[in-house]
Design a protein around this motif. Structure first.
Motif, short mmCIF file in Angstrom:
data_model
loop_
_atom_site.label_atom_id
_atom_site.label_comp_id
_atom_site.label_asym_id
_atom_site.label_seq_id
_atom_site.Cartn_x
_atom_site.Cartn_y
_atom_site.Cartn_z
N THR A 153 0.55 -9.69 -4.18
CA THR A 153 0.57 -8.23 -4.10
C THR A 153 1.57 -7.59 -5.04
OG1 THR A 153 0.64 -6.36 -2.57
CG2 THR A 153 2.20 -8.14 -2.15
N HIS A 179 -7.62 2.14 0.93
CA HIS A 179 -6.23 1.70 0.75
C HIS A 179 -6.21 0.18 0.54
CE1 HIS A 179 -4.59 5.65 1.15
NE2 HIS A 179 -5.17 5.82 2.31
N SER A 180 -5.50 -0.58 1.37
CA SER A 180 -5.43 -2.02 1.12
C SER A 180 -6.45 -2.81 1.93
CB SER A 180 -4.02 -2.55 1.40
OG SER A 180 -3.71 -2.49 2.78
N CYS A 196 0.80 -1.22 0.00
CA CYS A 196 0.00 0.00 0.00
C CYS A 196 0.84 1.28 0.00
CB CYS A 196 -0.94 -0.02 1.20
SG CYS A 196 -2.09 1.34 1.25
N THR A 197 1.39 1.65 1.15
CA THR A 197 1.93 3.00 1.30
C THR A 197 3.32 3.19 0.71
OG1 THR A 197 2.70 2.36 3.49
CG2 THR A 197 0.61 3.52 3.36
N ASN A 224 1.18 -4.50 -8.03
CA ASN A 224 1.47 -3.32 -7.23
C ASN A 224 2.01 -2.18 -8.08
OD1 ASN A 224 2.22 -1.45 -5.29
ND2 ASN A 224 3.16 -2.96 -3.94
N HIS A 259 -4.05 1.30 -6.41
CA HIS A 259 -3.03 0.87 -5.46
C HIS A 259 -3.66 -0.03 -4.40
CE1 HIS A 259 -4.96 3.54 -2.70
NE2 HIS A 259 -4.04 3.40 -1.77
N GLY A 260 -2.81 -0.61 -3.56
CA GLY A 260 -3.28 -1.29 -2.36
C GLY A 260 -3.80 -2.70 -2.56
#
Length: 848
Positions: A769, A688-689, A446-447, A773, A752-753
């Protein structure tokens, strides 16, 4: 008018919703009136009715008696029960039983987990002669991160190094808070009556005439303490809109003007708007004369930034820029709603400064229907300062600051500098990071920009603790100890982000999971018993101190009180009284408690955010004088003093990222990477995720989507729903194409995420992921002035169809087993323009 608030209120059967009660029995359910906050959730907090049976959350409804959300809920809340009751959700603390990434675990007790953590710190940090600064605490977003995670880092673990790993330039929200603090002294948000408990019926409130939706989609994101549906209510009452966004959103389709600018050229639009407003004298002359400093200097400076100048940069016609500027400036009540796009570009802090100037010169500050100035309710301000309050001073002095990796910049942010943290992980300088604590975060999915690089940083960390409600890709890859956290349905907690102060009341339990707050109490009593046994021995004591002091240092035995000096370097300052306004209001009548807040309906509005024209009433300055909380007491349109102290040029200048400069000036580079990729498109289903475990959400949104134009689809022979690769010099990923006929053919929009909880967790897959990603294509270490901002949303890429006839390793295998897309990273350097040392070239040379 389509929306009549009084008619809405009059239509509620209040007895059916048990007005005045916070819990009751109904048709075999226990119904609890409370608020939500992630996880799972979003940035905001809505009033809900949680229906439980036999201690299990069965369903969630909106609470029409809640003035904050008025019963409106998005699908995240409506589907909350699926996330809470997810069958594979961890029930107990876990110890890694095999190698990292093998997904082999053994159940342990909480006592065993905390003992192992304490013993590891004692042996490998304290007795080894290292300082607690060798511990890095990572957080995600939501979950009261500004309150609880810095508190855990400072008071429990004793480290000053707390932040979001791999998020160069603090590129989420901080550019906006800092840019506005420098010029206005406080944070402005669109006035949709949210400061008042009686909301749209408040006699002082007026709906905005014009709202600019700039670089955000409020209905999908509900970000930053703001609900998108508030703006829909304004639209139904007659508010008109301007949309400034490269893609046509719902707001753009309903707007009087849509400015489809090239991604990350927002500052050019803002400067051109100031040019039009000042040259045509559309400013609010009385407000500027009374309350603004340096207007003449600003007017002279922006004279060069004509709409024609901006049109060349932004690819928006000059006439549209000019007319939309007039439309905003001529509104009696104008307001600007901004979003994450402001933070994810190199000139972000100067962009935020400039857009706050637009609000100011038009007099759209703190009057009804404009951008009101807000603070946390009742002066309850726990945040990153809690790390400074309780981390030993000699350790706090070693915090990883921006000047470590960007010499000449001045550190003025509460969290540790993201790139300085990266460098410490990568090089051990200025000291090594030995322990990684991840709280409510899923960084590699995620971030983390440059996600494969962050993976390489973390795979060799000596000890890792992950605390989360779910086993995420980050937990599988790195955790030595996994601590199960509660969701919003199981927490007793409070949340103050602007107003109102809200309580979350637990309605169920999940085996041995602990809340963030319970974890803090348990960990603090284990690692820092002298402090915790005196002040926070129990959860009840912790929650009470939140209301009493906001965790400021307060010693009733000596009468001494202290708080952080904020952005200054002065450290701690002695104050007369550490108590919050909530304590002062309720302590005498005995209603200053978590239980009392719950019994009131779980919320209470404060007076400050309910008040307009605060600058006229002496409510903003610590000395009680009229004016703004700035050095001059006025809005500083050119923030010489504050930006000067921070080492930032006070004159805003648009500049492009490294990749977009090359994209604009190097035809061969543009031919290789013909698209600007906007990273991080939001959706209604996910935060987010989060929420990928929920079957209902995945039914609506089963796969990661990359939007491409009709022209691009035809040129590349791509059909709707086909997998395509996105690639640049940093890495690649794949997502499913969605053809958008309104999209500029030079742009693609990626999500994203993503990860797939139903797929294989163990290496090399990690729930898939890395395969999808988009942060495989981003880079660390590129920031803007002051080390603020990062070009997340204007990366470049090429695309091509995924085919079955090419046997290539999946990105997950490239990252976890083949050394990553690059092995030539140099700390402090962001990009590699060639692919000479790519995984493809290493394979050709026969290297592992």
């Amino acid at each position: 008018m389509l929306f009549d608030y009084q008619e809405f209120l009059g239509g509620i059967d209040r007895s059916a919703y048990h007005e005045g009660e916070w819990q009751w029995e109904e048709d075999g359910y226990t119904v609890t009136r409370t608020y939500t906050y992630s996880a799972p959730g979003c940035h905001t907090s809505c009033g809900v009715l949680m229906y439980t049976k036999d201690g299990k959350l069965e369903k969630v409804e909106g609470d029409p008696l809640d003035p904050c959300a008025n019963g409106r809920l998005c699908m995240r809340c409506l589907n909350l029960a699926e996330g809470v009751n997810y069958a594979d959700r961890p029930k107990y603390p876990l110890r890694r039983a095999g190698e990292r990434g093998e997904n082999k675990w053994e159940r342990i007790t909480w006592e065993e987990a905390l003992d192992e953590i304490a013993d590891w710190i004692r042996v490998n940090i304290d007795e080894a002669g290292l300082g607690r600064e060798s511990i890095f605490v990572n957080h995600g977003t939501g979950r009261n991160i500004s309150s609880w995670v810095p508190f855990l880092g400072g008071a429990c673990l004793g480290t000053p190094n707390i932040g979001a790993i791999g998020s160069s330039g603090y590129s989420c929200y901080l550019p906006r808070t800092c840019g506005t603090a420098a010029s206005i002294g406080d944070f402005p948000i669109v006035d949709a009556s949210e400061g008042h408990e009686d909301r749209y019926a408040n006699p002082e409130w007026h709906r905005p005439d014009v709202v600019v939706i700039w670089g955000c989609e409020p209905l999908k994101s509900n970000a930053d303490g703001y609900l998108g549906h508030w703006l829909v209510a304004c639209m139904q009452m007659g508010t008109e809109f301007i949309s400034i966004d490269p893609q046509l959103t719902w707001w753009g389709a309903h707007a009087a003007y849509w400015l489809p600018l090239r991604p990350a050229t927002d500052l050019a639009i803002a400067l051109a708007w100031l040019n039009v407003i000042t040259t045509e004298e559309l400013q609010d002359k009385e407000f500027v004369d009374c309350w603004c400093a340096y207007y003449d200097e600003l007017k002279e400076y922006v004279a060069q930034f004509t709409p024609e100048w901006a049109a060349e940069i932004c690819e928006v016609p000059a006439d549209v820029i000019r007319e939309s500027a007039r439309f905003y400036a001529n509104a009696e009540r104008g307001a600007i709603q901004w979003g994450l796009a402001f933070d994810t570009q190199n000139d972000s802090i100067q962009l935020c400064q400039t857009v706050s100037n637009l609000m100011s010169v038009c007099g759209n500050i703190d009057k009804p229907g404009t951008n009101i100035l807000v603070r946390n309710g009742f002066e309850i301000n726990p945040g990153y300062a809690t790390a400074q309050l309780y981390c030993p001073p000699e350790t706090f002095a070693k915090k990883l600051t921006v000047d470590v990796v960007h010499p000449g910049y001045v550190h003025f942010i509460g969290m540790a500098d993201c790139d300085a943290v990266n460098q410490a992980f990568e090089t051990g300088k200025p000291y090594p990071i030995k322990m990684f604590w991840s709280q409510g975060a899923n960084c590699i999915a995620c971030t983390a920009n440059a996600a494969p690089r962050v993976y390489k940083m973390l795979e060799n960390v000596e000890f890792c603790v992950v605390a989360d409600p779910y086993l995420t890709p980050t937990a599988i890859a790195f955790a030595d100890i996994f601590l199960p956290l509660k969701t919003t349905a199981e927490r007793d907690s409070m949340r103050v982000w602007w107003t109102p102060l809200r309580a979350m009341k637990s309605v169920s339990e999940w085996y041995e999971a602990k809340s963030d707050e319970e974890l803090i109490v348990a960990l603090g009593n284990k690692l820092n018993p002298e402090l915790f046994q005196k002040r926070w021995p129990t959860l009840e004591a912790l929650l009470q101190d939140y209301l009493d002091t906001g965790f400021n240092i307060y010693d009733p035995e000596t009468g001494k009180s202290y708080k952080s000096a904020g952005r200054s370097k002065a450290g701690m300052v002695e104050i007369e009284d550490a108590h919050t306004e909530y304590w002062k209001k309720h302590h005498a009548d005995g209603e200053c408690s978590f239980d009392a807040l719950v019994e009131k309906g779980c919320y209470e509005y404060d007076d400050l955010c309910d008040t307009y024209y605060k600058y006229e009433k002496g409510l903003l300055r610590p000395d009680g004088q009229v004016g703004f909380s700035t050095p001059s007491g006025r809005i500083e349109l050119v923030p010489f003093a504050t930006f000067g102290a921070w080492g930032i040029d006070p004159w805003p200048k648009h500049h492009e990222s490294i990749h977009t400069i090359k994209w604009l000036t190097d035809p061969e580079f543009k031919k290789e990477y013909p698209f600007i990729c906007v990273n991080g498109s939001r959706s209604y289903e996910f935060f987010h995720s989060e929420n990928r475990q929920q079957a209902t959400m995945r039914e609506f949104h089963p796969w990661p989507i990359v939007k491409i134009s009709t022209q691009t689809a035809e040129e590349y022979g791509i059909g709707e729903g086909e997998w395509i690769w996105l690639e640049n010099s940093e890495g690649r990923c794949r997502q499913k194409a969605h053809i958008d006929p309104t999209l500029n053919p030079n742009y693609v929009y990626a999500e994203h995420g993503w990860w797939f909880p139903e797929e294989e967790p163990a290496f090399p897959h990690l729930y898939g992921t890395f395969d999808v990603n988009i942060n495989n294509l981003t880079a660390s270490y590129e920031t803007g002035p002051g080390g603020i901002g990062c070009p997340f949303k204007s990366i470049v890429c090429k695309i091509y169809k995924c085919t079955d006839d090419v046997a290539e390793p999946a990105p997950g295998e490239v990252v976890t087993r083949l050394g990553g897309f690059r092995n030539d990273y140099v700390a402090g350097e962001p990009y590699a323009y060639g692919m000479e040392d790519s995984w493809q070239e290493r394979q050709k040379r026969g290297e592992e």
